[in-house]
Design an enzyme around this catalytic site. Structure first.
Site: not given
Ligand code: NPQ
Ligand code: MG
Length: 369
Positions: A135, A161, A163, A189, A214, A239, A263, A291
């Protein structure tokens, strides 16, 4: 198992670099470990939250009070404690899933260590290594982001991934695709940073062949995610919205997502995480392991979960060095873009006394017999 002691160890570790998301910037990880001692065995688990209620409503101090005053007393009162009995014992307490998760996981670790069984075997893992994703936080500029991604790809990470947030979405994705090509497994995400009014803007991400987007909308907006899904080609992954296997079933029924980030902390522990996996697998929906900037204690257990058959996408399971110069366990290292799933008893790794003492802020007994 008869519980003799439950200890909370407040730890603080510096991050190797800043980690910026749509809800804030972190320079260190501030959390706690739970140590459950019973009979001949002991178990460890890591709280999956943060001191601030920004990712979710729970935070370290709320979890500490929930554990001390409500969860630990209900579990200790059972007398003979097993991990399978923890969920039912705390079911009357509403919410507090991250707090419940850390308690159940520490009991499970203690129990499995007493049988000599690994988390992987207990959960039903079918692989002994899993591909590692990473991430990547929001950067100050696109060139800096390209440097960050190049570094991770150089280390061997199998999936990136990014952000994103309003003002940091289409351009960074375009730049990463231009630099590293269309074959790079890439996803984004948003951590709830958009609204349905942004649908036309988010549609611009469709041309980049992302694996998924996400959590674009608010955690309680399943209807909005279903509406957005009707307007995007990019699959929506949830998520924050998924706090139980029932939520997963509801979201899939409503068409709010086509992928789920599992998660364990967010859904109340590894037993419920496995049920989320089972619900998704029954619908042919891919899942992956998320995570929470775990130290080796949380990371070890996540690797076992990520080895279940339905975890068909690389997770946010990274090497220790992604976040920490010194981990609390022997470090997890990449091997050809993969991480090995621990196969020793319980979580399969031990907390190292030196690193633990160097990163401990304080220790508190939540229960002693
Ligand atoms: C996510 N994690 O998937 C989370 C968000 C997140 C690896 O992207 C401290 C504790 C800081 C938990 C920052 C990743 C955190 C945190 C971000 C979780 O949405
Ligand atoms: Mg997320």
């Amino acid at each position: 198992m008869k519980i003799e002691r439950i200890e909370l160890v407040h730890v603080r570790l510096p991050l190797v670099g800043r980690f910026r998301t749509s809800f804030g910037t972190d320079t260190g990880r501030d959390t706690f470990l739970l140590r459950v001692v019973g009979g001949e065995t002991e178990g460890w688990a890591e709280f999956g939250g943060d001191p601030d209620p920004l990712y979710c409503s729970e935070f370290a101090a709320s979890a500490r009070l929930a554990l001390r005053d409500h969860l630990v007393p209900r579990v200790v009162r059972l007398g003979d404690v097993s991990a399978a009995a923890v969920g039912p014992a705390v079911a009357a307490v509403k919410g507090h899933r991250l707090a419940k998760a850390v308690l159940e996981t520490a009991v499970l670790d203690a129990e499995l260590r007493s049988y000599g069984m690994s988390f992987a075997t207990y959960l039903g893992a079918v692989r002994d290594r899993v591909p590692a994703g990473v991430s990547v936080g929001i950067a100050d500029s696109v060139p800096e982001l390209i440097d960050d991604v190049a570094g991770y790809l150089g280390e061997g990470y199998a999936r990136i991934k990014l952000k994103i947030e309003p003002g940091w979405d289409v351009e960074p994705v375009r730049a990463v695709r231009a630099e590293f090509g269309d074959d790079l497994p890439l996803q984004v995400d948003a951590n709830t940073a958009y609204s349905l009014a942004d649908a036309e803007h988010l549609r611009r991400l469709d041309e980049f062949g992302l694996l998924l987007i996400e959590q674009p909308l608010a955690e309680d907006d399943l209807r909005g995610h279903a509406a957005l899904a009707g307007r995007l080609r990019t699959p929506i992954c949830l998520d924050e919205s998924i706090t139980s296997a029932r939520d997963a079933a509801t979201a899939l029924e409503l068409g709010a997502c086509r992928v789920i980030n599992v998660k364990p902390a967010r859904v109340g522990g590894y037993l419920e995480a496995r049920r989320v996996h089972d619900v998704a697998a029954a619908s042919g929906v891919p899942v992956w392991c998320g995570g929470m900037l775990e130290t080796g204690v949380g990371r070890a257990a996540n690797l076992a979960l990520a080895a279940l058959p339905g975890f068909v996408l690389p997770g946010d399971v990274s090497a220790s060095g992604r976040y920490y110069a010194e981990d609390l366990t022997p470090p997890f290292v990449l091997d050809g873009g993969h991480l090995n799933v621990p196969d020793g008893p319980g979580i399969g790794v031990d907390v190292l006394p030196g690193p633990l003492s160097r990163h401990t802020v304080s220790r508190h007994d939540l229960y002693t017999r």
